[in-house]
Design a protein around this motif. Structure first.
Motif, mmCIF file in Angstrom:
data_model
loop_
_atom_site.group_PDB
_atom_site.id
_atom_site.type_symbol
_atom_site.label_atom_id
_atom_site.label_comp_id
_atom_site.label_asym_id
_atom_site.label_seq_id
_atom_site.Cartn_x
_atom_site.Cartn_y
_atom_site.Cartn_z
ATOM 1 N N UNK A 59 81.789 -88.958 58.996
ATOM 2 C CA UNK A 59 81.646 -87.775 58.161
ATOM 3 C C UNK A 59 83.044 -87.177 57.981
ATOM 4 N N UNK A 60 83.232 -86.501 56.860
ATOM 5 C CA UNK A 60 84.560 -85.979 56.533
ATOM 6 C C UNK A 60 84.491 -84.482 56.286
ATOM 7 N N UNK A 61 85.602 -83.821 56.564
ATOM 8 C CA UNK A 61 85.640 -82.382 56.348
ATOM 9 C C UNK A 61 87.008 -81.922 55.892
ATOM 10 N N UNK A 62 87.020 -80.750 55.281
ATOM 11 C CA UNK A 62 88.260 -80.069 54.916
ATOM 12 C C UNK A 62 88.275 -78.716 55.628
ATOM 13 N N UNK A 63 89.423 -78.394 56.158
ATOM 14 C CA UNK A 63 89.643 -77.116 56.824
ATOM 15 C C UNK A 63 90.935 -76.526 56.287
ATOM 16 N N UNK A 99 92.470 -71.505 62.013
ATOM 17 C CA UNK A 99 91.996 -72.548 61.110
ATOM 18 C C UNK A 99 90.495 -72.366 60.888
ATOM 19 N N UNK A 100 90.055 -72.544 59.640
ATOM 20 C CA UNK A 100 88.653 -72.301 59.313
ATOM 21 C C UNK A 100 88.074 -73.455 58.510
ATOM 22 N N UNK A 101 86.774 -73.549 58.602
ATOM 23 C CA UNK A 101 86.028 -74.571 57.883
ATOM 24 C C UNK A 101 85.998 -74.268 56.386
ATOM 25 N N UNK A 102 86.122 -75.308 55.571
ATOM 26 C CA UNK A 102 86.036 -75.169 54.119
ATOM 27 C C UNK A 102 84.835 -75.946 53.562
ATOM 28 N N UNK A 103 84.779 -77.247 53.842
ATOM 29 C CA UNK A 103 83.717 -78.081 53.281
ATOM 30 C C UNK A 103 83.545 -79.321 54.135
ATOM 31 N N UNK A 104 82.332 -79.879 54.136
ATOM 32 C CA UNK A 104 82.062 -81.103 54.878
ATOM 33 C C UNK A 104 81.089 -81.972 54.111
ATOM 34 N N UNK A 108 80.342 -78.972 60.488
ATOM 35 C CA UNK A 108 81.147 -77.788 60.191
ATOM 36 C C UNK A 108 82.041 -77.376 61.361
ATOM 37 N N UNK A 109 81.742 -77.895 62.552
ATOM 38 C CA UNK A 109 82.469 -77.493 63.755
ATOM 39 C C UNK A 109 83.770 -78.283 63.883
ATOM 40 N N UNK A 110 84.894 -77.621 63.735
ATOM 41 C CA UNK A 110 86.184 -78.315 63.738
ATOM 42 C C UNK A 110 86.464 -78.987 65.081
ATOM 43 N N UNK A 111 85.896 -78.495 66.158
ATOM 44 C CA UNK A 111 86.177 -79.038 67.488
ATOM 45 C C UNK A 111 85.473 -80.360 67.730
ATOM 46 N N UNK A 112 84.582 -80.732 66.827
ATOM 47 C CA UNK A 112 83.919 -82.020 66.938
ATOM 48 C C UNK A 112 84.668 -83.129 66.211
ATOM 49 N N UNK A 113 85.659 -82.756 65.413
ATOM 50 C CA UNK A 113 86.389 -83.757 64.640
ATOM 51 C C UNK A 113 87.428 -84.461 65.511
ATOM 52 N N UNK A 114 87.501 -85.768 65.346
ATOM 53 C CA UNK A 114 88.393 -86.581 66.160
ATOM 54 C C UNK A 114 89.778 -86.767 65.561
ATOM 55 N N UNK A 115 89.840 -86.865 64.244
ATOM 56 C CA UNK A 115 91.089 -87.212 63.581
ATOM 57 C C UNK A 115 91.410 -86.199 62.500
#
Length: 127
Positions: free
Chosen positions: A33-37, A45-50, A109-116
């Motif tokens: 899954x991909x996200x933008x912050x 840093x805040x969530x924008x879209x996923x 949406x949780x940035x702390x779950x993102x690995x890369x």
């Protein structure tokens, strides 16, 4: 080695548009899954879209809903963020991020779950 490379940032007037792109490498794109912050000066840093790994499910921050669109191109293994009706408060460094998900339907949406994470690209909106 996993790398996420963002591009497309720049300076734009309020009301204008920009399209950010992110090109991950070193990972199996369909499993992530991909996200933008984003991070504005002096702010967290805040969530924008996923976007889910199957490209079907999306979620947006309230502040960008209706103006921003996240999408992925499976053939090119890229993810984009189309930003319309930009406002000065959208000024920030924008980061692309990737997270492996067991489910095809999760837009995280949780940035702390993102690995890369990518290195970030600056977006500046002038009034």
């Amino acid at each position: 080695q996993v790398q996420l490379v963002e591009s497309g940032g720049g300076l734009v007037q309020a009301g204008g548009s920009l399209r950010l792109s992110c090109a991950p490498s070193g990972l199996t794109f369909r499993n992530y899954a991909m996200g933008w912050f984003r991070q504005a000066p002096g702010k967290e840093r805040e969530f924008v879209a996923a976007l889910s790994r199957n490209g079907v499910f999306t979620t947006y921050a309230d502040s960008v809903k209706g103006r921003f669109t996240i999408s992925r191109d499976t053939a090119k293994s890229t993810v984009s963020l189309q930003m319309n009706s930009l406002k000065p408060e959208d000024t920030a460094v924008y980061y692309c991020a990737a997270v492996p998900t067991g489910s095809s339907y999760v837009a995280e949406t949780n940035q702390y779950k993102y690995d890369y994470w990518g290195q970030g690209t600056q977006v500046t909106v002038s009034s």
